[in-house]
Each structure stands twice: as structure tokens, then as C-alpha cells.
Design a protein around this motif. Structure first.
Motif, mmCIF file in Angstrom:
data_model
loop_
_atom_site.group_PDB
_atom_site.id
_atom_site.type_symbol
_atom_site.label_atom_id
_atom_site.label_comp_id
_atom_site.label_asym_id
_atom_site.label_seq_id
_atom_site.Cartn_x
_atom_site.Cartn_y
_atom_site.Cartn_z
ATOM 1 N N UNK A 184 0.827 -1.217 0.000
ATOM 2 C CA UNK A 184 0.000 0.000 0.000
ATOM 3 C C UNK A 184 0.858 1.261 0.000
ATOM 4 N N UNK A 185 0.430 2.246 -0.758
ATOM 5 C CA UNK A 185 1.151 3.518 -0.784
ATOM 6 C C UNK A 185 0.672 4.368 0.393
ATOM 7 N N UNK A 186 1.057 3.901 1.557
ATOM 8 C CA UNK A 186 0.605 4.501 2.815
ATOM 9 C C UNK A 186 1.765 4.473 3.807
ATOM 10 N N UNK A 187 2.034 5.619 4.403
ATOM 11 C CA UNK A 187 3.058 5.677 5.436
ATOM 12 C C UNK A 187 2.720 4.704 6.565
ATOM 13 N N UNK A 188 3.741 4.110 7.130
ATOM 14 C CA UNK A 188 3.689 3.145 8.226
ATOM 15 C C UNK A 188 3.046 1.829 7.812
ATOM 16 N N UNK A 189 1.873 1.847 7.188
ATOM 17 C CA UNK A 189 1.244 0.599 6.762
ATOM 18 C C UNK A 189 2.113 -0.130 5.744
ATOM 19 N N UNK A 190 2.820 0.619 4.907
ATOM 20 C CA UNK A 190 3.704 -0.007 3.916
ATOM 21 C C UNK A 190 4.787 -0.832 4.608
ATOM 22 N N UNK A 191 5.391 -0.284 5.645
ATOM 23 C CA UNK A 191 6.426 -1.006 6.386
ATOM 24 C C UNK A 191 5.832 -2.197 7.121
ATOM 25 N N UNK A 192 4.661 -2.016 7.710
ATOM 26 C CA UNK A 192 4.001 -3.115 8.422
ATOM 27 C C UNK A 192 3.701 -4.270 7.472
ATOM 28 N N UNK A 193 3.231 -3.949 6.269
ATOM 29 C CA UNK A 193 2.935 -4.983 5.271
ATOM 30 C C UNK A 193 4.202 -5.709 4.861
ATOM 31 N N UNK A 194 5.259 -4.949 4.584
ATOM 32 C CA UNK A 194 6.532 -5.547 4.192
ATOM 33 C C UNK A 194 7.081 -6.443 5.308
ATOM 34 N N UNK A 195 6.972 -5.993 6.538
ATOM 35 C CA UNK A 195 7.463 -6.773 7.674
ATOM 36 C C UNK A 195 6.774 -8.130 7.752
ATOM 37 N N UNK A 196 5.458 -8.142 7.581
ATOM 38 C CA UNK A 196 4.701 -9.396 7.644
ATOM 39 C C UNK A 196 5.127 -10.355 6.535
ATOM 40 N N UNK A 197 5.368 -9.814 5.338
ATOM 41 C CA UNK A 197 5.778 -10.673 4.218
ATOM 42 C C UNK A 197 7.168 -11.257 4.477
ATOM 43 N N UNK A 198 8.067 -10.442 4.989
ATOM 44 C CA UNK A 198 9.418 -10.920 5.287
ATOM 45 C C UNK A 198 9.375 -12.002 6.364
ATOM 46 N N UNK A 199 8.560 -11.783 7.398
ATOM 47 C CA UNK A 199 8.444 -12.775 8.474
ATOM 48 C C UNK A 199 7.889 -14.096 7.956
ATOM 49 N N UNK A 200 6.966 -14.020 7.000
ATOM 50 C CA UNK A 200 6.356 -15.235 6.454
ATOM 51 C C UNK A 200 7.269 -15.947 5.464
ATOM 52 N N UNK A 201 7.855 -15.199 4.544
ATOM 53 C CA UNK A 201 8.596 -15.794 3.425
ATOM 54 C C UNK A 201 10.077 -16.029 3.706
ATOM 55 N N UNK A 202 10.642 -15.260 4.629
ATOM 56 C CA UNK A 202 12.069 -15.362 4.957
ATOM 57 C C UNK A 202 12.956 -15.307 3.699
ATOM 58 N N UNK A 203 12.874 -14.222 2.951
ATOM 59 C CA UNK A 203 13.660 -14.097 1.716
ATOM 60 C C UNK A 203 15.137 -13.842 1.990
ATOM 61 N N UNK A 204 15.956 -14.159 0.997
ATOM 62 C CA UNK A 204 17.384 -13.848 1.063
ATOM 63 C C UNK A 204 17.664 -12.439 0.554
ATOM 64 N N UNK A 205 16.838 -11.992 -0.385
ATOM 65 C CA UNK A 205 16.998 -10.689 -1.028
ATOM 66 C C UNK A 205 15.639 -10.011 -1.074
ATOM 67 N N UNK A 206 15.595 -8.717 -0.788
ATOM 68 C CA UNK A 206 14.362 -7.931 -0.906
ATOM 69 C C UNK A 206 14.658 -6.708 -1.762
ATOM 70 N N UNK A 207 13.922 -6.579 -2.859
ATOM 71 C CA UNK A 207 14.034 -5.389 -3.710
ATOM 72 C C UNK A 207 12.657 -4.755 -3.823
ATOM 73 N N UNK A 208 12.499 -3.591 -3.238
ATOM 74 C CA UNK A 208 11.250 -2.842 -3.356
ATOM 75 C C UNK A 208 11.353 -1.944 -4.582
ATOM 76 N N UNK A 209 10.244 -1.805 -5.290
ATOM 77 C CA UNK A 209 10.218 -1.035 -6.532
ATOM 78 C C UNK A 209 9.133 0.030 -6.421
#
Length: 213
Positions: free
Chosen positions: A41-66
Motif C-alpha cells: 500500500x502507498x501509505x506511510x507506516x502501513x507499507x512497512x508493516x505490510x513488508x514486515x509481515x511478508x518478510x516474516x512469512x517468506x524469509x527471503x534472502x533478497x528484498x528489492x522494493x520497486x
């Protein structure tokens, strides 16, 4: 290896955002890496919260936000994110923070730990314009880049992460005078090149990527 690629929802009156349109078109496997795709979401704070949840679930080696950088003519790989929100326009939930720190306990700035110069070279070698950018702005793009690098610094030190800005696509500049654009297929190709360079380069290459102004 897992690579998380994120793009943003449309904002600022636009009906489309080339960042997520390009991410959606990426192959599920690139140079042996599994590609995870997500809309943020293009929303302050919610964007980071969303990204955090995805990282916690997927455990990626690399993250590239676009993200979208309307007015830029090439794909720009960001070098640094700064600890400030200073919104010229409201986000998609009418938030407009001005001169606010993103994290009180964060550094003034964090640098991407992606091989940014190798990424630019790989994109250019495939005949797509790209360059290093030394400012991700002060809107939600910088906000999420800073949030990602803050997480990497504080918790996920094994993750490589950073941010790429992409131009408008042609349908977004109809009626806008002297505004550059790039076709979506070239943006997709550029993102594929950036993933390839990140997977294949443990350390960055040493070439000039600076700017005078």
C-alpha cells in the motif's frame, strides 16, 4: 534462494503504478532464484508493516522494493534512504507527515547493501537506460526503503535489500508535456537484470557511479 520483489499500488491520481505492473510480469524463477511478488500500500507506516509481515512469512534472502518515479527517464537503483518523512502530497489514506522521523532510534541514513553498480551495469548491458540515484525522495518510496534497511540493520542482517525507482509507462504520460516514459516490457527486463546481478554478485563491482549534482 528467495527474492522478494514488491511494487506499490497507484497513487497521486494515477490509475496504474508501473512498479507493481512490472513486478507482476516477472518470471517465477530467475537465475535459479524463486521470485516472490507482492503489492504494497502507498501509505506511510502501513507499507512497512505490510513488508514486515511478508518478510516474516517468506524469509527471503533478497528484498528489492520497486516504486514509481514520474519524471525520471531511466531505471534508477537507489543508494541511500534517509530517516525523514516530508510528504509533498497525501498518501492513499490522506496521511501527510512533514519533517517526521521514520524511526526515532534509527540512523540518519542507511545505505543499500545490494550490488547497486553491478545492477546498473547489467541493465545497461542489456540496452536499457539505468543509473545510480542518490535520493529516494521523502515520500513512501524512501519510507519503505528506510524501513527495510532499518529491519536489516536491527534484525535481518543476513538479508540483502534495497530499492529501485522506475519511470512512468507511456499510457501515463498521454496529455503530459515533455514527461519521459519507458515501455513496461523494458522495465520488466530491467528488473530481471537487477535480480540476476544481485544473485550473481556477492560483492559490488568498482566502477564510477557518482554524480556532480
Amino acid at each position: 534462494m528467495k527474492v522478494l520483489m514488491t511494487g506499490f499500488e497507484p497513487f497521486g491520481g494515477e490509475k496504474i503504478n508501473p512498479s507493481f505492473e512490472a513486478v507482476k510480469k516477472l518470471d517465477d524463477q530467475i537465475v535459479g532464484a524463486h521470485i516472490i511478488k507482492a503489492e504494497i500500500p502507498t501509505v506511510f507506516r502501513k507499507s512497512i508493516e505490510t513488508l514486515t509481515k511478508i518478510i516474516e512469512k517468506e524469509k527471503p534472502d533478497i528484498v528489492i522494493c520497486v516504486g514509481q518515479a514520474g519524471g525520471r527517464c531511466d531505471i534508477t537503483v537507489e543508494r541511500v534512504a534517509i530517516n525523514i518523512d516530508d510528504a509533498r502530497i497525501s498518501d492513499n489514506e490522506d496521511n501527510q507527515p512533514i519533517d517526521k522521523k521514520i524511526y526515532e532510534d534509527g540512523k540518519n541514513a542507511y545505505f543499500s547493501n545490494l550490488p547497486i553498480k553491478a545492477m546498473v551495469k547489467e541493465i545497461n548491458d542489456n540496452l536499457i537506460p539505468a543509473s545510480i540515484s542518490n535520493t529516494a525522495g521523502t515520500f513512501v518510496c524512501n519510507h519503505i526503503m528506510y524501513g527495510l534497511l532499518y529491519m536489516i540493520n536491527k534484525k535481518y542482517t543476513n538479508i540483502k535489500g534495497g530499492f529501485i525507482h522506475v519511470p512512468f509507462i507511456p499510457e501515463q504520460v498521454i496529455g503530459k508535456k515533455n514527461v519521459p516514459s519507458m515501455i513496461l516490457d523494458n522495465i520488466v527486463k530491467g528488473l530481471k537484470c537487477s535480480i540476476k546481478a544481485t544473485v550473481e554478485n556477492e560483492k559490488d563491482i568498482i566502477v564510477s557511479g557518482g554524480a556532480i549534482c
